[in-house]
Scaffold this motif. Structure first.
Motif, short mmCIF file in Angstrom:
data_model
loop_
_atom_site.label_atom_id
_atom_site.label_comp_id
_atom_site.label_asym_id
_atom_site.label_seq_id
_atom_site.Cartn_x
_atom_site.Cartn_y
_atom_site.Cartn_z
N ASP A 71 9.00 43.21 64.77
CA ASP A 71 9.52 43.06 63.42
C ASP A 71 10.23 44.33 62.96
OD1 ASP A 71 9.61 41.62 60.76
OD2 ASP A 71 8.51 43.42 60.18
N ALA A 72 9.65 45.49 63.27
CA ALA A 72 10.26 46.75 62.86
C ALA A 72 11.57 46.99 63.59
CB ALA A 72 9.28 47.89 63.11
N ILE A 73 11.60 46.68 64.88
CA ILE A 73 12.85 46.83 65.64
C ILE A 73 13.91 45.87 65.11
CG2 ILE A 73 13.91 46.50 67.91
CD1 ILE A 73 11.23 47.39 69.14
N ALA A 74 13.50 44.66 64.80
CA ALA A 74 14.44 43.67 64.27
C ALA A 74 15.04 44.14 62.95
CB ALA A 74 13.75 42.33 64.09
N ARG A 75 14.25 44.77 62.11
CA ARG A 75 14.76 45.25 60.83
C ARG A 75 15.80 46.34 61.04
NH1 ARG A 75 12.30 43.82 56.21
NH2 ARG A 75 12.66 45.83 55.18
N ARG A 76 15.58 47.20 62.00
CA ARG A 76 16.60 48.21 62.30
C ARG A 76 17.87 47.53 62.82
NH1 ARG A 76 14.83 54.03 64.46
NH2 ARG A 76 13.00 54.40 63.16
N ALA A 77 17.69 46.56 63.67
CA ALA A 77 18.85 45.83 64.21
C ALA A 77 19.63 45.17 63.09
CB ALA A 77 18.38 44.78 65.23
N VAL A 78 18.93 44.59 62.14
CA VAL A 78 19.59 43.95 61.00
C VAL A 78 20.32 45.01 60.16
CG1 VAL A 78 19.22 42.73 58.83
CG2 VAL A 78 18.04 41.99 60.91
N GLY A 79 19.71 46.17 59.98
CA GLY A 79 20.37 47.23 59.23
C GLY A 79 21.71 47.59 59.83
N VAL A 80 21.74 47.76 61.15
CA VAL A 80 22.99 48.08 61.84
C VAL A 80 23.99 46.94 61.69
CG1 VAL A 80 24.04 48.57 64.09
CG2 VAL A 80 21.85 49.61 63.48
N GLN A 81 23.52 45.72 61.89
CA GLN A 81 24.41 44.55 61.84
C GLN A 81 25.02 44.37 60.46
OE1 GLN A 81 25.10 42.58 64.65
NE2 GLN A 81 26.75 41.82 63.36
N LEU A 82 24.21 44.54 59.42
CA LEU A 82 24.73 44.34 58.06
C LEU A 82 25.76 45.40 57.69
CD1 LEU A 82 21.58 43.23 56.01
CD2 LEU A 82 23.31 41.83 57.16
N ILE A 83 25.52 46.64 58.11
CA ILE A 83 26.52 47.68 57.86
C ILE A 83 27.82 47.30 58.54
CG2 ILE A 83 27.15 50.06 58.41
CD1 ILE A 83 24.25 50.84 57.84
N TYR A 84 27.73 46.82 59.77
CA TYR A 84 28.95 46.42 60.47
C TYR A 84 29.64 45.26 59.76
CZ TYR A 84 32.13 44.39 63.81
OH TYR A 84 33.25 43.87 64.40
N GLU A 85 28.88 44.25 59.39
CA GLU A 85 29.48 43.08 58.73
C GLU A 85 30.20 43.49 57.45
OE1 GLU A 85 29.70 40.11 59.95
OE2 GLU A 85 28.35 40.35 61.65
#
Length: 229
Positions: A71-85
């Motif tokens: 879950d913690a790794i996924a949240r970091r992944a989402v953080g990166v993805q949202l900044i990109y989007e």
């Protein structure tokens, strides 16, 4: 691909509270169309560190329900993805302004969406080892787009993917006590070049990542997030 589904689902969960409904639906529609490459790269970098260290945590990531590490790794992944989007949408608005073609309402909505995506991404990466890199990514994007408008040099548009993929290597490796080696950062650049060729879609190769991550064997496997402070 399992990671794509996990990152997309987690991104939608992070954005559940966005209102009004039309705004939320427009964001979700964008996420549904996205390749999620930046988020997947984040996840695979974290997994590569765990595998290099030989920890038993590597195999169960995303294979076990209610796994706090996943879950913690996924949240970091989402953080990166949202900044990109958010930045990618800003780039589109800059290069093809909808206000000039009679689509003012859509343009105004997309500006708001871009702001929301970047802000939510920053929130997820705040107080993590990737926070400074996230700030640098946004600052670099702003400088590139300023020069782009002044020089009309379209090659500057391509820097966004390279910068975001480097951010992904930092967010992913440091999540579990690793570091992005110079070779891993170079690999992120090669992925960005592939993404430009394949329409923003590139497949991070897990075996390649495992050879490139830098691992501190004394580090713990815990993930530090903004919620830890």
């Amino acid at each position: 691909m399992q990671e794509v589904a996990v990152v997309r689902r987690a991104a939608k969960e992070v954005l559940e509270g966005v209102e009004p409904e039309r705004l939320h639906d427009r964001i979700v529609s964008r996420l549904d169309r996205s390749s999620m490459t930046a988020g997947v790269l984040t996840v695979r970098c974290a997994r590569a560190v765990l595998e290099r260290r030989g920890t038993s945590a590597a195999r169960p990531v995303f294979e076990r329900p209610d796994d706090p590490l996943a879950d913690a790794i996924a949240r970091r992944a989402v953080g990166v993805q949202l900044i990109y989007e958010g930045l990618a949408l800003t780039r589109t608005l800059s290069q093809d302004p909808p206000w000039l073609s009679g689509r003012k309402e859509d343009g105004d909505l997309d500006v708001l969406i871009a702001d929301i995506l970047v802000a939510r991404g920053f929130h997820l990466l705040a107080r993590t080892e990737a926070a400074d890199e996230a700030v640098g990514t946004v600052q670099s994007f702003g400088r590139d787009q300023t020069v782009r408008r002044e020089t009309d040099d379209p090659s500057l548009d391509h820097n966004l993917e390279a910068d975001v993929y480097e951010l992904a290597t930092v967010a992913g490796t440091t999540a579990v006590g690793g570091q992005p080696s110079p070779s891993l950062r170079e690999y992120a650049g090669s992925l960005a070049r592939k993404a430009r060729t394949n329409g923003d879609t590139a497949e991070p190769e897990s075996e390649q990542l495992a050879r490139l991550v830098a691992v501190d064997s004394t580090a713990s496997d815990g993930v530090r997030t903004s919620a830890d402070h």
